[in-house]
Design an enzyme around this catalytic site. Structure first.
Site, PDB file in Angstrom:
ATOM      1  N   THR A  28      27.296   8.334  -4.611  1.00 26.88           N
ATOM      2  CA  THR A  28      26.757   6.989  -4.860  1.00 26.88           C
ATOM      3  C   THR A  28      25.351   6.865  -4.286  1.00 26.88           C
ATOM      4  O   THR A  28      24.461   6.261  -4.895  1.00 26.88           O
ATOM      5  CB  THR A  28      27.714   5.936  -4.274  1.00 26.88           C
ATOM      6  OG1 THR A  28      28.951   6.080  -4.974  1.00 26.88           O
ATOM      7  CG2 THR A  28      27.195   4.523  -4.434  1.00 26.88           C
ATOM      8  N   ARG A 227      -2.030  -1.696   6.425  1.00 25.96           N
ATOM      9  CA  ARG A 227      -3.340  -1.571   5.796  1.00 25.96           C
ATOM     10  C   ARG A 227      -4.327  -1.167   6.889  1.00 25.96           C
ATOM     11  O   ARG A 227      -4.008  -1.243   8.079  1.00 25.96           O
ATOM     12  CB  ARG A 227      -3.756  -2.912   5.200  1.00 25.96           C
ATOM     13  CG  ARG A 227      -2.889  -3.316   4.035  1.00 25.96           C
ATOM     14  CD  ARG A 227      -3.132  -4.769   3.639  1.00 25.96           C
ATOM     15  NE  ARG A 227      -4.478  -5.020   3.168  1.00 25.96           N
ATOM     16  CZ  ARG A 227      -4.952  -6.230   2.893  1.00 25.96           C
ATOM     17  NH1 ARG A 227      -4.177  -7.301   3.064  1.00 25.96           N
ATOM     18  NH2 ARG A 227      -6.194  -6.394   2.465  1.00 25.96           N
ATOM     19  N   ASN A 234     -13.834  -6.577   3.319  1.00 27.60           N
ATOM     20  CA  ASN A 234     -12.868  -7.669   3.511  1.00 27.60           C
ATOM     21  C   ASN A 234     -13.602  -8.917   4.011  1.00 27.60           C
ATOM     22  O   ASN A 234     -13.357 -10.026   3.552  1.00 27.60           O
ATOM     23  CB  ASN A 234     -11.802  -7.318   4.563  1.00 27.60           C
ATOM     24  CG  ASN A 234     -10.874  -6.197   4.134  1.00 27.60           C
ATOM     25  OD1 ASN A 234     -10.531  -5.330   4.921  1.00 27.60           O
ATOM     26  ND2 ASN A 234     -10.446  -6.209   2.878  1.00 27.60           N
ATOM     27  N   ARG A 279     -12.309   3.322   5.735  1.00 28.62           N
ATOM     28  CA  ARG A 279     -11.638   2.278   6.521  1.00 28.62           C
ATOM     29  C   ARG A 279     -10.257   2.697   7.039  1.00 28.62           C
ATOM     30  O   ARG A 279      -9.829   2.243   8.091  1.00 28.62           O
ATOM     31  CB  ARG A 279     -11.591   0.961   5.739  1.00 28.62           C
ATOM     32  CG  ARG A 279     -11.013   1.033   4.329  1.00 28.62           C
ATOM     33  CD  ARG A 279     -11.455  -0.219   3.574  1.00 28.62           C
ATOM     34  NE  ARG A 279     -10.858  -0.404   2.253  1.00 28.62           N
ATOM     35  CZ  ARG A 279     -11.330   0.119   1.126  1.00 28.62           C
ATOM     36  NH1 ARG A 279     -12.356   0.951   1.161  1.00 28.62           N
ATOM     37  NH2 ARG A 279     -10.764  -0.173  -0.033  1.00 28.62           N
ATOM     38  N   GLU A 299      -7.284   3.131  -2.409  1.00 27.29           N
ATOM     39  CA  GLU A 299      -6.961   1.812  -2.970  1.00 27.29           C
ATOM     40  C   GLU A 299      -7.043   1.816  -4.499  1.00 27.29           C
ATOM     41  O   GLU A 299      -7.718   2.684  -5.095  1.00 27.29           O
ATOM     42  CB  GLU A 299      -7.916   0.756  -2.363  1.00 27.29           C
ATOM     43  CG  GLU A 299      -7.686  -0.683  -2.809  1.00 27.29           C
ATOM     44  CD  GLU A 299      -6.255  -1.200  -2.603  1.00 27.29           C
ATOM     45  OE1 GLU A 299      -5.289  -0.513  -3.017  1.00 27.29           O
ATOM     46  OE2 GLU A 299      -6.101  -2.308  -2.075  1.00 27.29           O
ATOM     47  N   HIS A 365      -3.910   0.806   1.930  1.00 27.46           N
ATOM     48  CA  HIS A 365      -4.657  -0.356   1.439  1.00 27.46           C
ATOM     49  C   HIS A 365      -3.678  -1.373   0.857  1.00 27.46           C
ATOM     50  O   HIS A 365      -2.522  -1.048   0.612  1.00 27.46           O
ATOM     51  CB  HIS A 365      -5.626   0.093   0.345  1.00 27.46           C
ATOM     52  CG  HIS A 365      -6.554   1.169   0.798  1.00 27.46           C
ATOM     53  ND1 HIS A 365      -7.812   0.923   1.264  1.00 27.46           N
ATOM     54  CD2 HIS A 365      -6.381   2.522   0.882  1.00 27.46           C
ATOM     55  CE1 HIS A 365      -8.395   2.071   1.609  1.00 27.46           C
ATOM     56  NE2 HIS A 365      -7.537   3.051   1.382  1.00 27.46           N
TER      57      HIS A 365
HETATM   58  O1  F6P Z   1      -9.158  -7.137  -1.074  1.00 30.64           O
HETATM   59  C1  F6P Z   1      -8.753  -5.952  -0.492  1.00 30.64           C
HETATM   60  C2  F6P Z   1      -8.136  -5.044  -1.525  1.00 30.64           C
HETATM   61  O2  F6P Z   1      -7.645  -3.914  -0.876  1.00 30.64           O
HETATM   62  C3  F6P Z   1      -9.091  -4.615  -2.645  1.00 30.64           C
HETATM   63  O3  F6P Z   1      -9.879  -3.489  -2.377  1.00 30.64           O
HETATM   64  C4  F6P Z   1      -8.160  -4.401  -3.805  1.00 30.64           C
HETATM   65  O4  F6P Z   1      -8.789  -4.415  -5.063  1.00 30.64           O
HETATM   66  C5  F6P Z   1      -7.199  -5.555  -3.606  1.00 30.64           C
HETATM   67  O5  F6P Z   1      -7.056  -5.708  -2.205  1.00 30.64           O
HETATM   68  C6  F6P Z   1      -5.855  -5.348  -4.221  1.00 30.64           C
HETATM   69  O6  F6P Z   1      -5.156  -6.572  -4.194  1.00 30.64           O
HETATM   70  P1  F6P Z   1      -4.958  -7.422  -5.532  1.00 30.64           P
HETATM   71  O7  F6P Z   1      -4.229  -6.520  -6.454  1.00 30.64           O
HETATM   72  O8  F6P Z   1      -4.163  -8.609  -5.106  1.00 30.64           O
HETATM   73  O9  F6P Z   1      -6.295  -7.777  -6.091  1.00 30.64           O
END
Ligand code: F6P
Length: 425
Positions: A28, A227, A234, A279, A299, A365
């Site tokens: 399972t 993150r 940011n 970052r 990201e 990210h």
């Molecule tokens: O804003 C920070 C971040 O990591 C961006 O680089 C990325 O595009 C975004 O968040 C992703 O989040 P969402 O899909 O909500 O736009």
């Protein structure tokens, strides 16, 4: 393009996976894990667990005598629920489903022949997955970790439950015929992946299933998702880019180091993964281990929107902002990625996550952490864009064979965003 008739018909075939094995062999668990993985690679799987049908139809309190092949009433009742589950698996494949996982013991040749006849008769490909445990420690751990938690033994004294379960097990052992039928396709998993035997396995999806099963294990472990610390992007509400940490972000890196040291004392060495972007590397720089930097953890690629604010996208690319708001999961930035693409890109990470047994901290990210969180918490892939994974917070996920529990550690410093920047389109 010229296609051979054989390859055309194969690619259209749906897949039925039938589990095989004695109780307490992790069937399972494997079925559930496999189903989640398949849904994350774009399939529509469903698990048909005969034990669940039995409990619905005859109640949860059946004792071992119910499983005695010499008991005609018990045998008829079990055959009935096995048939009902098989009917539903067939109905699922006739409809929207692409994979049906039939989770039952299927321990006799006769039973497997019936299953193969029925499903192949409906045009599906059938692969049997047999779980064999020679190691008594694995069986014992399985009994303790899953059977005592099962609704079958709710309110029953644990020693009595173990006694009854062992009696059930020996009834199955008497009738058990391990799979060796040449005509069937099968994967045998021995001692949860120590050895694997493949027979007549071919094609894209069965091969990916094998690869997944080779990596999966049932050892409880902890994964921490975070993150990176706040970056200059940011701070200015810009998406993407490759900016360094701000002063607050660097402070978070320090807090993360303290947190890591505390967890090390509890768990021993913790592996660290980052993306290849500045970052995340800066966030992990002070940790006392060498982090592994994965490109796959970078990201989501915002394509032509990289470096813009959500506000700028709304004003200068209104139709893009609207399209994303309508279907954030499937929306792909021009020359960039969607969440759906990101899931595909993360597949090697997910397989490695399944494989490793040591505790692990992943510094990534927002979008990536959302996807990994959704996978680990067994949530629908389509829900990924909406999970809350704030900055300067560690999400601790502890996986057990039957569930994953979550705890959040807000390490600070606080970095509240003005409301209009909080939610993306
Ligand atoms: O804003 C920070 C971040 O990591 C961006 O680089 C990325 O595009 C975004 O968040 C992703 O989040 P969402 O899909 O909500 O736009």
């Amino acid at each position: 393009m010229i296609r051979s008739p054989a390859s055309t018909s194969l690619s259209r075939q749906k897949l039925a996976i039938a589990m095989v094995g004695l109780p307490a062999r992790g069937k399972t668990y494997l079925a559930r894990k496999l189903s989640r993985y398949l849904s994350w690679i774009g399939q529509r799987p469903a698990v048909f667990n005969v034990g669940h049908y039995r409990r619905l139809r005859f109640g949860a309190g059946q004792r071992s005598s119910f499983f005695d092949p010499a008991d005609p009433a018990g045998s008829a009742a079990r055959a009935q629920v096995a048939e009902e589950a098989l009917d539903d698996a067939c109905a699922w494949l006739r409809g929207e489903g692409t994979v049906a996982i039939y989770d039952a013991t299927n321990t006799t040749r006769e039973r497997r022949a019936t299953i193969a006849r029925r499903l192949e008769g409906e045009g599906h490909r059938v692969v049997f997955v047999e779980s064999i445990c020679h190691d008594p420690a694995i069986v014992e751990a399985n009994v303790r970790a899953t059977k005592l938690e099962s609704p079958d033994y709710e309110g029953v004294d644990p020693d009595e439950a173990v006694r009854d379960f062992r009696a059930r097990l020996s009834l199955y052992e008497r009738a058990y015929e391990p799979i060796d039928e040449d005509a069937l396709r099968f994967i045998k998993i021995i001692d949860l992946g120590r050895d694997v035997v493949l027979h007549r396995i071919e094609g894209y999806l069965p091969s990916r299933i094998v690869y997944f099963l080779l990596n999966v294990h049932a050892q409880p472990r902890t994964i921490w998702l975070t993150r990176h610390g706040q970056s200059a992007s940011n701070l200015h509400h810009r998406i993407g880019g490759d900016a360094s940490l701000t002063r607050l972000g660097a402070q978070y890196a320090g807090n993360l180091r303290t947190f890591y040291d505390e967890q090390w004392r509890l768990h021993g060495e913790i592996a660290v993964w980052t993306s290849t972007l500045r970052r995340t590397i800066e966030t992990a720089r002070d940790l006392p281990v060498d982090a592994v930097a994965w490109r796959a953890l970078d990201e989501i690629d915002a394509g032509v929107c990289d470096g813009m604010t959500y506000e700028e996208i709304r004003v200068s690319m209104a139709s893009e902002a609207e399209a994303r708001a309508k279907d954030k999961f499937r929306y792909r930035y021009p020359r960039g990625e969607s969440y759906q693409d990101l899931i595909e890109r993360l597949e090697p990470v997910i397989l490695e996550l399944e494989r490793i047994r040591t505790p692990l901290l992943i510094v990534s990210h927002q979008a990536v952490a959302r996807v990994l969180y959704g996978y680990l918490m067994e949530l629908a892939p389509e829900a990924s864009p909406f999970h809350d994974v704030p900055l300067h917070t560690v999400v601790e996920l502890q996986s057990q064979p039957t569930m994953t529990t979550e705890r959040r550690h807000a390490l600070g410093p606080r970095v509240d965003l003005p409301h209009k920047f909080r939610a993306s389109p």
